[in-house]
Design a protein around this motif. Structure first.
Motif, PDB file in Angstrom:
ATOM      1  N   LEU A 193       0.816  -1.224   0.000  1.00 16.60           N
ATOM      2  CA  LEU A 193       0.000   0.000   0.000  1.00 16.60           C
ATOM      3  C   LEU A 193       0.852   1.278   0.000  1.00 16.60           C
ATOM      4  CD1 LEU A 193      -2.983   0.822  -0.088  1.00 16.60           C
ATOM      5  CD2 LEU A 193      -2.964   0.923   2.400  1.00 16.60           C
ATOM      6  N   ASP A 194       2.050   1.231   0.600  1.00 13.66           N
ATOM      7  CA  ASP A 194       2.967   2.382   0.535  1.00 13.66           C
ATOM      8  C   ASP A 194       3.260   2.720  -0.922  1.00 13.66           C
ATOM      9  OD1 ASP A 194       3.597   2.851   3.326  1.00 13.66           O
ATOM     10  OD2 ASP A 194       4.871   1.072   3.295  1.00 13.66           O
ATOM     11  N   VAL A 195       3.560   1.691  -1.693  1.00 17.56           N
ATOM     12  CA  VAL A 195       3.962   1.886  -3.092  1.00 17.56           C
ATOM     13  C   VAL A 195       2.752   2.280  -3.951  1.00 17.56           C
ATOM     14  CG1 VAL A 195       4.998   0.734  -5.083  1.00 17.56           C
ATOM     15  CG2 VAL A 195       5.844   0.255  -2.780  1.00 17.56           C
ATOM     16  N   SER A 229       8.835  12.275  -1.990  1.00 11.00           N
ATOM     17  CA  SER A 229       8.035  11.273  -1.287  1.00 11.00           C
ATOM     18  C   SER A 229       8.907  10.480  -0.338  1.00 11.00           C
ATOM     19  CB  SER A 229       7.394  10.319  -2.301  1.00 11.00           C
ATOM     20  OG  SER A 229       6.912   9.163  -1.654  1.00 11.00           O
ATOM     21  N   GLU A 230       8.349  10.168   0.815  1.00 15.25           N
ATOM     22  CA  GLU A 230       9.049   9.313   1.783  1.00 15.25           C
ATOM     23  C   GLU A 230       9.470   8.001   1.125  1.00 15.25           C
ATOM     24  OE1 GLU A 230       7.897   7.967   6.272  1.00 15.25           O
ATOM     25  OE2 GLU A 230       6.719   7.128   4.647  1.00 15.25           O
ATOM     26  N   GLU A 231       8.740   7.588   0.122  1.00  9.01           N
ATOM     27  CA  GLU A 231       9.013   6.287  -0.506  1.00  9.01           C
ATOM     28  C   GLU A 231      10.025   6.368  -1.648  1.00  9.01           C
ATOM     29  OE1 GLU A 231       8.101   3.784   1.040  1.00  9.01           O
ATOM     30  OE2 GLU A 231       6.691   4.800   2.379  1.00  9.01           O
ATOM     31  N   ARG A 232      10.537   7.567  -1.954  1.00  9.69           N
ATOM     32  CA  ARG A 232      11.491   7.690  -3.074  1.00  9.69           C
ATOM     33  C   ARG A 232      12.830   8.219  -2.572  1.00  9.69           C
ATOM     34  NH1 ARG A 232       8.044   8.866  -8.456  1.00  9.69           N
ATOM     35  NH2 ARG A 232       6.187   7.772  -7.732  1.00  9.69           N
ATOM     36  N   ILE A 257       5.422  14.429   0.569  1.00  2.00           N
ATOM     37  CA  ILE A 257       4.322  13.568   0.997  1.00  2.00           C
ATOM     38  C   ILE A 257       4.811  12.309   1.703  1.00  2.00           C
ATOM     39  CG2 ILE A 257       4.180  12.329  -1.230  1.00  2.00           C
ATOM     40  CD1 ILE A 257       1.054  12.564  -0.911  1.00  2.00           C
ATOM     41  N   ASP A 258       4.094  11.951   2.749  1.00  5.11           N
ATOM     42  CA  ASP A 258       4.181  10.610   3.325  1.00  5.11           C
ATOM     43  C   ASP A 258       2.899   9.941   2.821  1.00  5.11           C
ATOM     44  OD1 ASP A 258       4.113   8.316   4.809  1.00  5.11           O
ATOM     45  OD2 ASP A 258       4.394   9.293   6.753  1.00  5.11           O
ATOM     46  N   PRO A 259       3.014   9.175   1.714  1.00  2.00           N
ATOM     47  CA  PRO A 259       1.789   8.708   1.051  1.00  2.00           C
ATOM     48  C   PRO A 259       0.939   7.818   1.944  1.00  2.00           C
ATOM     49  CG  PRO A 259       3.755   8.254  -0.292  1.00  2.00           C
ATOM     50  CD  PRO A 259       4.230   8.715   1.049  1.00  2.00           C
ATOM     51  N   LEU A 260       1.611   7.041   2.788  1.00  4.46           N
ATOM     52  CA  LEU A 260       0.870   6.147   3.669  1.00  4.46           C
ATOM     53  C   LEU A 260       1.577   6.158   5.023  1.00  4.46           C
ATOM     54  CD1 LEU A 260      -0.212   3.300   4.786  1.00  4.46           C
ATOM     55  CD2 LEU A 260      -1.649   4.530   3.166  1.00  4.46           C
ATOM     56  N   ASP A 261       0.965   6.797   5.988  1.00  8.96           N
ATOM     57  CA  ASP A 261       1.549   6.873   7.324  1.00  8.96           C
ATOM     58  C   ASP A 261       0.889   5.838   8.237  1.00  8.96           C
ATOM     59  OD1 ASP A 261       3.039   8.222   9.550  1.00  8.96           O
ATOM     60  OD2 ASP A 261       0.976   8.466  10.232  1.00  8.96           O
ATOM     61  N   GLY A 262       1.737   5.172   9.035  1.00  9.18           N
ATOM     62  CA  GLY A 262       1.212   4.153   9.948  1.00  9.18           C
ATOM     63  C   GLY A 262       1.171   2.787   9.282  1.00  9.18           C
TER      64      GLY A 262
HETATM   65 MG   LIG Z   1       4.806   6.280   5.257  1.00  9.11          MG
END
Ligand SMILES: [Mg+2]
Ligand SMILES: O=P(O)(O)OC[C@H]1O[C@](O)(COP(=O)(O)O)[C@@H](O)[C@@H]1O
Ligand SMILES: [Mg+2]
Length: 335
Positions: free
Chosen positions: A60-62, A82-85, A101-106
């Motif tokens: 889900l993060d991706v 992005s936190e993911e990149r 962006i933190d696209p998906l936190d938690g």
């Molecule tokens: Mg996150």
């Protein structure tokens, strides 16, 4: 429904931020639907790799990162961080804005059906990504988060005040609930991952010791503790009924600056909290005055009701003998 704004008509959205905020809200609404379907939408909590900091990346993060990046094209966003990149990406060379962006936190909560979220921060685009994002948080133009909980809500500041929106499942529109959210001052809830107690520095231990001592200790009041491990959910509770959040630095390898990231998490949450008249620091210094050393830099993070945050700062300022004293000997504080 795609071209229609995802905001109800009366939403006070500034015209220059309208395209990007529409895109963010629309993508969050799609994500909310996917999250609500849970396992029916596939294995969202499956580990698919690691990001540049070595954090586990879940499916889900991706998914969320790709969804936001593609929705932002054509909305005036030049730089996308992005936190993911690993690094900043240039989406639209002529765009005047930048988004972190933190696209998906938690993420650790994805499979447990506990509230998760998306955190974002908008800035003016400079000539390079580094120039844009390695600046103090008070430069942010806007910040917000979406919480995917029992209700889907968007908390947004566009400079002055904190606005709360709720996604009406009947109309599919984010509808303004409160144009002036404020953080309650009188709360006796604190949130910290207490399993790290033995790794904390003395001022943090001293503060928590005094809270745990309750009515018999120097604060002369009983406290309640919460830990959801979802920054967005923690923030939402504090914006709703006050309290204090701490993710301090600790002695574990990799935690010298705590866990949370300045650019994607702490700066936007600090802007929201200050817009609601709360306070946010790294234990002593205002978060919005700090300049991150790198894109993925972390910082200790303390935020919530202004008076509570000030008390934590005061513990950091105590002389060594006071800090080391048993709680019974610290007579300086009252809840
Ligand atoms: Mg996150
Ligand atoms: O598992 P820990 O150490 O208690 O950390 C929990 C914290 O980590 C986070 O999950 C980090 O965010 P991500 O899920 O975006 O990596 C925060 O939401 C939360 O406050
Ligand atoms: Mg996060």
């Amino acid at each position: 429904m795609t071209d229609q704004s995802p905001f109800a008509p009366e939403a006070p959205i500034p015209a220059d931020l309208r395209p990007v905020l529409d895109a963010l809200a629309r993508t969050a609404r799609d994500l909310a639907r996917r999250i609500a379907r849970g396992p029916l939408a596939g294995q969202m909590g499956a580990r698919v790799g690691a990001n540049s900091d070595g954090d586990a990346q879940q499916a889900l993060d991706v998914i969320a990162d790709h969804a936001f990046a593609s929705a932002l094209r054509g909305t005036g966003i030049r730089w996308y961080a992005s936190e993911e990149r690993d690094s900043v990406e240039e989406l639209d060379p002529a765009g005047p804005l930048a988004l972190a962006i933190d696209p998906l936190d938690g993420s650790s909560n994805i499979e447990t059906n506990v509230s998760i979220g998306t955190i974002f921060s908008l800035r003016a685009a400079m000539d390079t990504g580094a120039e844009t994002f390695l600046r103090p948080g008070h430069d942010q133009l806007a910040a917000g988060y979406v919480i995917y909980g029992p209700q889907v809500m968007l908390m947004l500041t566009v400079g002055a005040g904190l606005h709360s929106y709720i996604l009406d499942p009947d109309t599919g529109l984010f509808t303004l609930l409160d144009p002036a959210v404020t953080v309650a001052e009188d709360s006796c809830e604190f949130a910290i991952n207490a399993s790290n107690y033995r790794h904390w520095a003395k001022p943090v231990r001293a503060y928590i010791d005094d809270c745990l001592a309750g009515a018999d200790g120097p604060r002369a009041r009983n406290f309640n503790m919460r830990w959801i491990a979802s920054l967005v959910a923690e923030t939402h509770r504090i914006l709703t009924r006050g309290g204090l959040f701490l993710y301090p630095s600790d002695a574990r390898p990799g935690y010298a600056q705590g866990r949370l990231r300045m650019v994607y998490e702490c700066a936007p949450i600090a802007l929201l909290v200050e817009a609601a008249q709360g306070r946010a620091t790294d234990g002593s210094t205002r978060i919005l005055d700090l300049v991150p050393a790198s894109l993925h830099a972390r910082t200790p993070f303390v935020f919530g009701s202004a008076g509570k945050v000030d008390q934590v700062t005061a513990y950091h300022d105590l002389p060594e003998p006071e800090i080391s004293a048993l709680f019974g000997h610290r007579g300086l504080f009252r809840a």
